[in-house]
Design an enzyme around this catalytic site. Structure first.
Site, PDB file in Angstrom:
ATOM      1  N   HIS A  70       0.850  -1.198   0.000  1.00 11.04           N
ATOM      2  CA  HIS A  70       0.000   0.000   0.000  1.00 11.04           C
ATOM      3  C   HIS A  70       0.883   1.244   0.000  1.00 11.04           C
ATOM      4  O   HIS A  70       2.013   1.216   0.505  1.00 11.04           O
ATOM      5  CB  HIS A  70      -0.903   0.012   1.227  1.00 11.04           C
ATOM      6  N   GLU A  72       0.819   3.914   1.766  1.00  9.58           N
ATOM      7  CA  GLU A  72       1.238   4.366   3.099  1.00  9.58           C
ATOM      8  C   GLU A  72       2.302   3.457   3.702  1.00  9.58           C
ATOM      9  O   GLU A  72       3.272   3.939   4.298  1.00  9.58           O
ATOM     10  CB  GLU A  72       0.037   4.445   4.048  1.00  9.58           C
ATOM     11  N   CYS A 100      -5.818   2.203   5.818  1.00 11.79           N
ATOM     12  CA  CYS A 100      -6.457   0.968   6.277  1.00 11.79           C
ATOM     13  C   CYS A 100      -5.867   0.577   7.633  1.00 11.79           C
ATOM     14  O   CYS A 100      -4.947   1.222   8.142  1.00 11.79           O
ATOM     15  CB  CYS A 100      -6.247  -0.142   5.248  1.00 11.79           C
ATOM     16  N   CYS A 103      -2.051  -0.140   7.350  1.00 16.77           N
ATOM     17  CA  CYS A 103      -1.259   1.077   7.195  1.00 16.77           C
ATOM     18  C   CYS A 103      -1.312   1.948   8.444  1.00 16.77           C
ATOM     19  O   CYS A 103      -0.319   2.571   8.809  1.00 16.77           O
ATOM     20  CB  CYS A 103      -1.714   1.842   5.958  1.00 16.77           C
ATOM     21  N   ASP A 172     -14.307  -1.459 -11.097  1.00 15.07           N
ATOM     22  CA  ASP A 172     -15.161  -2.246 -11.980  1.00 15.07           C
ATOM     23  C   ASP A 172     -14.341  -3.288 -12.754  1.00 15.07           C
ATOM     24  O   ASP A 172     -14.867  -4.333 -13.131  1.00 15.07           O
ATOM     25  CB  ASP A 172     -15.874  -1.346 -12.982  1.00 15.07           C
TER      26      ASP A 172
END
Length: 175
Positions: A70, A72, A100, A103, A172
């Site tokens: 991630h 972060e 999250c 992180c 998507d």
């Protein structure tokens, strides 16, 4: 910027997003766009040290094949290698999306004093299809930080529409 006063209290204003904070958040959003263009999930983060030095990092989950890549957590590794504990404490981490749980833990353990985020985790969760893309957890970073013994000041959300736009359509067809 000092994250805490000598008596351990929070200076007024650090929990609010200032115009200067929005400039740094806009850069974090630019980094998120670069991450997406590079084939990764659309997350970006920058760290501004107390002396004004800036570090930045993209998400690398897809290209590195590492679910912990991630923006972060990548930035925490970079910053921890380059800055002292005292410098980290007086730094602000700006991120395109609320950190999250993983992180938030990395930020906490690194001793970074302040976090400013754009898109809230709950809105990200609404964008990510059930069991698809990046798994999300509905656990705000403020709650994670509140469970520890050290203070991490949090400001945000801000620039939410701009941050949501970075994710538009991505989940998507997410890798």
């Amino acid at each position: 910027m000092t994250a805490l006063l000598p008596d351990g209290t929070t200076p007024a204003g650090l929990t609010h997003v200032s115009a200067a904070d929005e400039v740094h958040l806009a850069r974090a959003l630019d980094v998120a766009r670069l991450s997406r263009a590079n084939g990764n999930h659309p997350f970006g983060a920058i760290l501004v040290a107390g002396d004004g030095a800036v570090l930045e990092s993209q998400n690398t989950v897809v290209t590195a094949g590492d679910p912990t890549g991630h923006a972060e957590s990548n930035l925490v590794r970079l910053a921890s290698a380059r800055l002292t504990a005292a410098e980290l404490r007086t730094s602000t981490l700006y991120t395109s999306t609320e950190p999250c749980v993983m992180c938030s833990g990395a930020i906490y353990w690194a001793g970074i004093g302040r976090v400013v985020y754009a898109l809230p985790e709950q809105l990200l969760g609404q964008m990510v299809p059930e069991q698809g893309g990046e798994p999300t957890m509905d656990l705000p970073c403020r709650e994670v930080f509140a469970r520890g013994g050290n203070t991490v000041i949090v400001a945000g959300p801000a620039l939410v529409a701009e941050a949501a736009d970075v994710h538009a359509g991505f989940w998507d067809t997410a890798p």
